[in-house]
Design an enzyme around this catalytic site. Structure first.
Site, PDB file in Angstrom:
ATOM      1  CE  LYS A 207      -3.347   2.865   0.489  1.00 40.31           C
ATOM      2  NZ  LYS A 207      -4.205   3.233  -0.616  1.00 40.31           N
ATOM      3  CB  ALA A 255       2.146  19.510 -15.040  1.00 38.48           C
ATOM      4  CB  CYS A 263      -4.214   8.763   0.668  1.00 37.39           C
ATOM      5  SG  CYS A 263      -5.725   8.037   1.315  1.00 37.39           S
TER       6      CYS A 263
HETATM    7  N1  LIG Z   1      -9.921   8.337   1.910  1.00 32.08           N
HETATM    8  C1  LIG Z   1      -9.366   7.588   0.968  1.00 32.08           C
HETATM    9  O1  LIG Z   1      -9.489   7.859  -0.222  1.00 32.08           O
HETATM   10  C2  LIG Z   1      -8.570   6.375   1.345  1.00 32.08           C
HETATM   11  C3  LIG Z   1      -8.195   5.473   0.325  1.00 32.08           C
HETATM   12  C4  LIG Z   1      -7.455   4.347   0.681  1.00 32.08           C
HETATM   13  C5  LIG Z   1      -7.088   4.140   2.002  1.00 32.08           C
HETATM   14  N2  LIG Z   1      -7.447   5.040   2.960  1.00 32.08           N
HETATM   15  C6  LIG Z   1      -7.068   4.765   4.343  1.00 32.08           C
HETATM   16  O2  LIG Z   1      -8.216   4.262   5.011  1.00 32.08           O
HETATM   17  C7  LIG Z   1      -8.237   4.717   6.370  1.00 32.08           C
HETATM   18  C8  LIG Z   1      -9.521   5.472   6.639  1.00 32.08           C
HETATM   19  O3  LIG Z   1      -9.523   6.639   5.855  1.00 32.08           O
HETATM   20  P1  LIG Z   1     -10.817   7.550   5.693  1.00 32.08           P
HETATM   21  O4  LIG Z   1     -10.482   8.599   4.706  1.00 32.08           O
HETATM   22  O5  LIG Z   1     -11.988   6.676   5.466  1.00 32.08           O
HETATM   23  O6  LIG Z   1     -10.896   8.173   7.187  1.00 32.08           O
HETATM   24  P2  LIG Z   1     -12.045   9.083   7.819  1.00 32.08           P
HETATM   25  O7  LIG Z   1     -11.355   9.969   8.764  1.00 32.08           O
HETATM   26  O8  LIG Z   1     -12.891   9.657   6.718  1.00 32.08           O
HETATM   27  O9  LIG Z   1     -12.965   8.055   8.619  1.00 32.08           O
HETATM   28  C9  LIG Z   1     -12.568   7.372   9.751  1.00 32.08           C
HETATM   29  C10 LIG Z   1     -13.797   7.085  10.595  1.00 32.08           C
HETATM   30  O10 LIG Z   1     -13.428   6.228  11.650  1.00 32.08           O
HETATM   31  C11 LIG Z   1     -14.143   6.620  12.815  1.00 32.08           C
HETATM   32  N3  LIG Z   1     -13.430   6.106  13.992  1.00 32.08           N
HETATM   33  C12 LIG Z   1     -12.205   6.453  14.440  1.00 32.08           C
HETATM   34  N4  LIG Z   1     -11.856   5.727  15.504  1.00 32.08           N
HETATM   35  C13 LIG Z   1     -12.891   4.881  15.744  1.00 32.08           C
HETATM   36  C14 LIG Z   1     -13.117   3.871  16.724  1.00 32.08           C
HETATM   37  N5  LIG Z   1     -12.210   3.580  17.641  1.00 32.08           N
HETATM   38  N6  LIG Z   1     -14.301   3.217  16.691  1.00 32.08           N
HETATM   39  C15 LIG Z   1     -15.229   3.507  15.760  1.00 32.08           C
HETATM   40  N7  LIG Z   1     -15.057   4.455  14.806  1.00 32.08           N
HETATM   41  C16 LIG Z   1     -13.901   5.127  14.788  1.00 32.08           C
HETATM   42  C17 LIG Z   1     -14.202   8.120  12.726  1.00 32.08           C
HETATM   43  O11 LIG Z   1     -15.228   8.662  13.525  1.00 32.08           O
HETATM   44  C18 LIG Z   1     -14.424   8.320  11.227  1.00 32.08           C
HETATM   45  O12 LIG Z   1     -15.800   8.378  10.902  1.00 32.08           O
HETATM   46  C19 LIG Z   1      -6.980   5.549   6.553  1.00 32.08           C
HETATM   47  O13 LIG Z   1      -5.965   4.743   7.060  1.00 32.08           O
HETATM   48  C20 LIG Z   1      -6.649   5.995   5.136  1.00 32.08           C
HETATM   49  O14 LIG Z   1      -5.283   6.251   4.967  1.00 32.08           O
HETATM   50  C21 LIG Z   1      -8.193   6.144   2.656  1.00 32.08           C
END
Ligand SMILES: NC(=O)c1ccc[n+]([C@@H]2O[C@H](COP(=O)([O-])OP(=O)(O)OC[C@H]3O[C@@H](n4cnc5c(N)ncnc54)[C@H](O)[C@@H]3O)[C@@H](O)[C@H]2O)c1
Length: 440
Positions: A207, A255, A263
């Site tokens: 990743k 560009a 991310c």
């Molecule tokens: N956003 C993207 O495009 C994307 C793409 C690939 C990977 N990721 C990865 O996926 C992960 C999540 O990203 P995201 O953008 O969805 O994050 P986000 O911040 O949008 O969502 C995270 C959610 O988790 C909840 N949360 C946090 N701790 C919690 C707990 N202990 N119990 C229950 N709920 C809890 C928060 O309230 C929030 O709603 C990250 O590691 C990110 O790097 C994100």
């Protein structure tokens, strides 16, 4: 049909929940944010994503998708076989990934689970986190109940998240427990993508390496763009010519003002941090970050070249605020830094975005928000294009010119054709478009 609990209903969690439900599984999605869950129960989505509301509504109606704030309900009452962890892993101190949410989620799962589980981690986590999370679960269980940890990194892109989830290029799975990895693979079979099964650490690294490579492509073409400017070549045509080479490919060669979002910035930093901690010198990653930072400054420099060094008394409009089109996400959006730099130079900054206005009002309190593109450009001394939304591509240029105080466009996303803009009477600067890009 499998019973799945999803922890976190942010970008990744809500898409994972809705898509697995749509594939016929029973999904209980949990978040600690009560407001998000209450809203979801009323049919209000936590994020902007085209097609998401229809997908969620359909699966809620079919009783394949429910929402809760209770771990007990999501895991035990729901008899979940799989628990997907989709919580945030934001940037922490010195660029290290902040794992507090992953820790809390793993602990909460361990404290309630009353049957064996496959814990699947979808959050982007530093190499070694899978083993660390397994230790947390072991330590936090009131009594030992078997479980397995599988890493299943998510590769979706905001803006096209549903189709990315449903049509992935590959599914990557990492685990010490091949039987558990195989069960997670079965869940993904309907997606008909190649499945790579490896160990935990390698899956986690795939990743980071993937995101770092894509960020590198962006910084590479931005460096080429800056050289193109000096040598009077057009980076758009350079990228098109390069992209036809199947070894290079056409993607991520636009560009502009660089990458942003939730991310790439944090993941490149976290990978560099991991390398530094192990005594490695991540020279390329450091250069990627440096170039990306420079691109934000470059559009401010171009604006000053035209309007003068001191921007006091000048009004600059930012066309597009989200870090990319198709999302309301303002995390690490270049527009935020650009607004800050312009304001520090004395400029009044206005902004408009088709989706991110609510979020922008929270993170850019000193920026005046306009209701549409034409209201934005009105009385501006210059407009900087920060996001290449489709609706900006065919603006009424006559009207734009009439409304602006000075017809200055700094196109941070190369949305417009330099000759057309010049012909329409604009002073136009793109990114890497050579001298032909300079209007009068
Ligand atoms: N956003 C993207 O495009 C994307 C793409 C690939 C990977 N990721 C990865 O996926 C992960 C999540 O990203 P995201 O953008 O969805 O994050 P986000 O911040 O949008 O969502 C995270 C959610 O988790 C909840 N949360 C946090 N701790 C919690 C707990 N202990 N119990 C229950 N709920 C809890 C928060 O309230 C929030 O709603 C990250 O590691 C990110 O790097 C994100």
């Amino acid at each position: 049909m499998k019973n799945i609990a999803v922890i976190g209903v942010g970008y990744v969690g809500i898409i994972t929940s809705a898509c697995f439900a749509d594939l016929g599984n029973s999904v209980c999605a949990l978040d600690m944010d009560e407001e998000k869950i209450t809203s979801l129960k009323k049919g209000i989505m936590p994020i902007y994503q085209q097609g998401l509301k229809e997908l969620v509504d359909r699966n809620v109606k079919a009783r394949r998708l429910t929402f809760t704030t209770s771990y007990e309900e999501a895991i035990n009452a729901h008899r979940a076989e799989f628990v997907f962890i989709c919580v945030g892993t934001p940037e922490g101190v010195d660029g290290e990934a902040d794992l507090q949410y992953v820790r809390a989620a793993a602990k909460s799962v361990a404290e309630v689970m009353d049957h064996s589980l496959i814990i699947v981690n979808k959050s982007t986590v530093p190499v070694g986190t899978g083993d660390w999370a397994a230790d947390i679960v072991h330590e936090s269980q009131p009594k030992p109940i078997p479980f397995s940890v599988v890493s299943c990194p998510e590769f979706l892109r905001e803006g096209t998240a549903i189709s990315d989830f449903m049509n992935p290029d590959r599914t990557v799975l990492g685990s010490r427990d091949l039987e558990a990895a195989d069960k997670v693979a079965q869940l993904h079979l309907p997606l008909r993508a190649p499945i790579v099964v490896t160990n935990l650490r390698t899956a986690e690294m795939i990743k980071y390496a993937s995101n770092a490579f894509l960020a590198t492509k962006i910084s590479f073409i931005n460096e080429i763009a800056n050289i193109c400017e000096a040598l009077d070549a057009d980076v758009q045509e350079v990228a098109a010519g390069m992209g036809l080479d199947s070894r290079i490919g056409p993607y991520f060669l636009n560009a502009g003002i660089g990458y942003g979002g939730s991310c790439f910035p944090k993941d490149v930093k976290a990978l560099a941090y991991m390398a530094n901690v192990k005594g490695k010198h991540p020279q390329l990653l450091n250069a990627v970050m440096e170039i990306n930072e420079f691109q934000r400054r470059a559009v401010v420099l171009k604006t000053r070249e035209i309007l003068g060094e001191d921007l006091a008394g000048r009004t600059v409009g930012l066309l597009g605020l989200a870090f990319k089109p198709g999302t309301d996400d303002m995390r690490e959006a270049p527009s935020v830094d650009i607004a800050r730099m312009l304001q520090a130079l004395g400029a009044t900054v206005k902004g408009y975005d088709p989706a991110a206005m609510e979020w922008a009002s929270r993170v850019m309190p000193d920026t005046q928000l306009a209701n549409d593109a034409y209201e934005l450009v009105a009385d501006c001394d210059a407009v900087i294009v920060c996001t290449d939304w489709n609706e900006f591509k065919q603006l009424d240029l006559e009207r734009v010119k009439r409304l602006m105080k000075r017809p200055v466009i700094v196109d941070g996303r190369n949305v417009y054709d330099p000759d057309t803009m010049k012909g329409a009477g604009f002073i136009y600067r793109g990114i890497g478009r050579g001298h032909g890009a300079v209007g009068v």
